[in-house]
Write a protein that holds these residues in place. Sequence first.
Motif, PDB file in Angstrom:
ATOM      1  N   GLN A  91       0.842  -1.204   0.000  1.00 21.88           N
ATOM      2  CA  GLN A  91       0.000   0.000   0.000  1.00 21.88           C
ATOM      3  C   GLN A  91       0.873   1.248   0.000  1.00 21.88           C
ATOM      4  OE1 GLN A  91      -2.389  -0.693   3.475  1.00 21.88           O
ATOM      5  NE2 GLN A  91      -4.010  -1.705   2.323  1.00 21.88           N
ATOM      6  N   GLY A  92       1.934   1.248   0.773  1.00 21.83           N
ATOM      7  CA  GLY A  92       2.858   2.383   0.807  1.00 21.83           C
ATOM      8  C   GLY A  92       3.509   2.617  -0.546  1.00 21.83           C
ATOM      9  N   ARG A  93       3.910   1.523  -1.201  1.00 26.30           N
ATOM     10  CA  ARG A  93       4.519   1.648  -2.534  1.00 26.30           C
ATOM     11  C   ARG A  93       3.533   2.226  -3.541  1.00 26.30           C
ATOM     12  NH1 ARG A  93       6.851  -4.170  -2.731  1.00 26.30           N
ATOM     13  NH2 ARG A  93       6.086  -4.084  -0.728  1.00 26.30           N
ATOM     14  N   ARG A  94       2.283   1.760  -3.481  1.00 28.09           N
ATOM     15  CA  ARG A  94       1.268   2.283  -4.400  1.00 28.09           C
ATOM     16  C   ARG A  94       1.024   3.763  -4.155  1.00 28.09           C
ATOM     17  NH1 ARG A  94      -3.360  -1.274  -3.268  1.00 28.09           N
ATOM     18  NH2 ARG A  94      -2.140  -3.115  -2.919  1.00 28.09           N
ATOM     19  N   MET A  95       0.936   4.157  -2.890  1.00 32.83           N
ATOM     20  CA  MET A  95       0.697   5.569  -2.565  1.00 32.83           C
ATOM     21  C   MET A  95       1.867   6.428  -3.032  1.00 32.83           C
ATOM     22  SD  MET A  95      -1.227   4.996   1.123  1.00 32.83           S
ATOM     23  CE  MET A  95      -0.569   6.412   1.841  1.00 32.83           C
ATOM     24  N   LYS A  96       3.084   5.968  -2.822  1.00 31.23           N
ATOM     25  CA  LYS A  96       4.252   6.715  -3.283  1.00 31.23           C
ATOM     26  C   LYS A  96       4.247   6.848  -4.800  1.00 31.23           C
ATOM     27  CE  LYS A  96       7.290   5.573   0.570  1.00 31.23           C
ATOM     28  NZ  LYS A  96       8.478   4.827   0.998  1.00 31.23           N
ATOM     29  N   SER A  97       3.827   5.810  -5.474  1.00 31.04           N
ATOM     30  CA  SER A  97       3.763   5.847  -6.935  1.00 31.04           C
ATOM     31  C   SER A  97       2.751   6.884  -7.406  1.00 31.04           C
ATOM     32  CB  SER A  97       3.383   4.459  -7.466  1.00 31.04           C
ATOM     33  OG  SER A  97       3.190   4.496  -8.847  1.00 31.04           O
ATOM     34  N   VAL A  98       1.585   6.926  -6.769  1.00 32.87           N
ATOM     35  CA  VAL A  98       0.553   7.907  -7.135  1.00 32.87           C
ATOM     36  C   VAL A  98       1.052   9.324  -6.871  1.00 32.87           C
ATOM     37  CG1 VAL A  98      -1.738   8.780  -6.498  1.00 32.87           C
ATOM     38  CG2 VAL A  98      -1.389   6.328  -6.848  1.00 32.87           C
ATOM     39  N   ILE A  99       1.692   9.531  -5.725  1.00 35.06           N
ATOM     40  CA  ILE A  99       2.217  10.857  -5.381  1.00 35.06           C
ATOM     41  C   ILE A  99       3.279  11.285  -6.389  1.00 35.06           C
ATOM     42  CG2 ILE A  99       3.594  12.110  -3.667  1.00 35.06           C
ATOM     43  CD1 ILE A  99       2.065  10.456  -1.525  1.00 35.06           C
ATOM     44  N   ALA A 100       4.168  10.363  -6.755  1.00 33.28           N
ATOM     45  CA  ALA A 100       5.207  10.691  -7.732  1.00 33.28           C
ATOM     46  C   ALA A 100       4.593  11.049  -9.079  1.00 33.28           C
ATOM     47  CB  ALA A 100       6.167   9.517  -7.891  1.00 33.28           C
ATOM     48  N   GLU A 101       3.566  10.315  -9.483  1.00 34.51           N
ATOM     49  CA  GLU A 101       2.894  10.596 -10.752  1.00 34.51           C
ATOM     50  C   GLU A 101       2.226  11.973 -10.728  1.00 34.51           C
ATOM     51  OE1 GLU A 101      -0.717   8.726 -13.406  1.00 34.51           O
ATOM     52  OE2 GLU A 101       0.455   7.380 -12.138  1.00 34.51           O
ATOM     53  N   LEU A 102       1.563  12.298  -9.617  1.00 31.61           N
ATOM     54  CA  LEU A 102       0.918  13.611  -9.494  1.00 31.61           C
ATOM     55  C   LEU A 102       1.953  14.736  -9.482  1.00 31.61           C
ATOM     56  CD1 LEU A 102      -1.859  12.800  -6.877  1.00 31.61           C
ATOM     57  CD2 LEU A 102      -2.177  13.304  -9.304  1.00 31.61           C
ATOM     58  N   ALA A 103       3.058  14.540  -8.786  1.00 30.18           N
ATOM     59  CA  ALA A 103       4.111  15.555  -8.750  1.00 30.18           C
ATOM     60  C   ALA A 103       4.676  15.792 -10.144  1.00 30.18           C
ATOM     61  CB  ALA A 103       5.222  15.132  -7.789  1.00 30.18           C
ATOM     62  N   MET A 104       4.851  14.727 -10.912  1.00 33.97           N
ATOM     63  CA  MET A 104       5.356  14.852 -12.274  1.00 33.97           C
ATOM     64  C   MET A 104       4.357  15.616 -13.142  1.00 33.97           C
ATOM     65  SD  MET A 104       7.788  14.309 -14.362  1.00 33.97           S
ATOM     66  CE  MET A 104       8.814  13.040 -13.687  1.00 33.97           C
ATOM     67  N   THR A 105       3.070  15.329 -12.982  1.00 34.22           N
ATOM     68  CA  THR A 105       2.042  16.027 -13.752  1.00 34.22           C
ATOM     69  C   THR A 105       2.052  17.524 -13.436  1.00 34.22           C
ATOM     70  OG1 THR A 105       0.676  14.038 -13.767  1.00 34.22           O
ATOM     71  CG2 THR A 105      -0.451  16.114 -14.240  1.00 34.22           C
ATOM     72  N   VAL A 106       2.142  17.869 -12.155  1.00 39.17           N
ATOM     73  CA  VAL A 106       2.176  19.279 -11.752  1.00 39.17           C
ATOM     74  C   VAL A 106       3.397  19.967 -12.360  1.00 39.17           C
ATOM     75  CG1 VAL A 106       2.517  20.810  -9.758  1.00 39.17           C
ATOM     76  CG2 VAL A 106       0.830  18.976  -9.652  1.00 39.17           C
ATOM     77  N   GLU A 107       4.534  19.304 -12.300  1.00 42.39           N
ATOM     78  CA  GLU A 107       5.762  19.888 -12.852  1.00 42.39           C
ATOM     79  C   GLU A 107       5.631  20.113 -14.360  1.00 42.39           C
ATOM     80  OE1 GLU A 107       9.318  21.681 -12.899  1.00 42.39           O
ATOM     81  OE2 GLU A 107       8.248  21.038 -11.098  1.00 42.39           O
ATOM     82  N   LEU A 108       5.080  19.154 -15.066  1.00 36.12           N
ATOM     83  CA  LEU A 108       4.886  19.306 -16.519  1.00 36.12           C
ATOM     84  C   LEU A 108       3.906  20.444 -16.838  1.00 36.12           C
ATOM     85  CD1 LEU A 108       4.757  15.558 -17.632  1.00 36.12           C
ATOM     86  CD2 LEU A 108       6.583  17.204 -18.074  1.00 36.12           C
ATOM     87  N   GLN A 109       2.859  20.568 -16.030  1.00 34.52           N
ATOM     88  CA  GLN A 109       1.902  21.653 -16.252  1.00 34.52           C
ATOM     89  C   GLN A 109       2.548  23.016 -15.996  1.00 34.52           C
ATOM     90  OE1 GLN A 109      -1.419  20.552 -13.758  1.00 34.52           O
ATOM     91  NE2 GLN A 109      -2.359  19.322 -15.381  1.00 34.52           N
ATOM     92  N   ARG A 110       3.380  23.101 -14.974  1.00 31.59           N
ATOM     93  CA  ARG A 110       4.080  24.369 -14.710  1.00 31.59           C
ATOM     94  C   ARG A 110       4.999  24.742 -15.878  1.00 31.59           C
ATOM     95  NH1 ARG A 110       5.514  23.601  -8.324  1.00 31.59           N
ATOM     96  NH2 ARG A 110       3.467  24.240  -7.584  1.00 31.59           N
ATOM     97  N   GLU A 111       5.710  23.747 -16.410  1.00 34.33           N
ATOM     98  CA  GLU A 111       6.577  24.005 -17.557  1.00 34.33           C
ATOM     99  C   GLU A 111       5.765  24.466 -18.766  1.00 34.33           C
ATOM    100  OE1 GLU A 111       9.045  20.623 -18.395  1.00 34.33           O
ATOM    101  OE2 GLU A 111       9.998  20.690 -16.420  1.00 34.33           O
ATOM    102  N   ARG A 112       4.624  23.827 -18.990  1.00 34.83           N
ATOM    103  CA  ARG A 112       3.774  24.203 -20.130  1.00 34.83           C
ATOM    104  C   ARG A 112       3.243  25.632 -19.955  1.00 34.83           C
ATOM    105  NH1 ARG A 112       3.039  24.403 -25.168  1.00 34.83           N
ATOM    106  NH2 ARG A 112       0.900  24.309 -25.832  1.00 34.83           N
ATOM    107  N   ILE A 113       2.830  25.977 -18.742  1.00 38.89           N
ATOM    108  CA  ILE A 113       2.350  27.349 -18.481  1.00 38.89           C
ATOM    109  C   ILE A 113       3.472  28.343 -18.751  1.00 38.89           C
ATOM    110  CG2 ILE A 113       1.641  28.931 -16.633  1.00 38.89           C
ATOM    111  CD1 ILE A 113       0.045  26.549 -15.445  1.00 38.89           C
TER     112      ILE A 113
END
Length: 129
Positions: A91-113
């Motif tokens: 469960q911890g690994r899955r949660m970390k994976s989701v958090i990492a994916e969301l952080a990557m999405t936010v970073e990509l959106q900031r770059e696009r903006i």
Amino acid sequence: MSSNKQSVPGASEGARRATSEAPGTGRRGKGRWSAKRKMAVVLEFLRGEDLESLSRKYAVTAATLSDWRDAFLASGEAGLKIREDDLVDEQGRRMKSVIAELAMTVELQRERIQQLENANPSLKWRSKR
């Protein structure tokens, strides 16, 4: 002349069958016991079979049977604990994976903006102060 005797493969197995002995019971208490055989005996014991009758049936001491039972139960307990720990870890690994994916999405959106703002300065975000 010398006569060479050659052994026939499977002869001992045939001899065992000739004496109407079941293939799995030929060794009874002698020699090494496989984990599978030990488990079968321990399960008989745990299902309520008498310790003394099992000891006689398999030609193994009662102390040995008790040791096998204790080891079997300890391993089972350890196995259950490992599974609970593994579940928490998974469960911890899955949660970390989701958090990492969301952080990557936010970073990509900031770059696009940033790219859009650099291309068109009138689109710059303004504070509401």
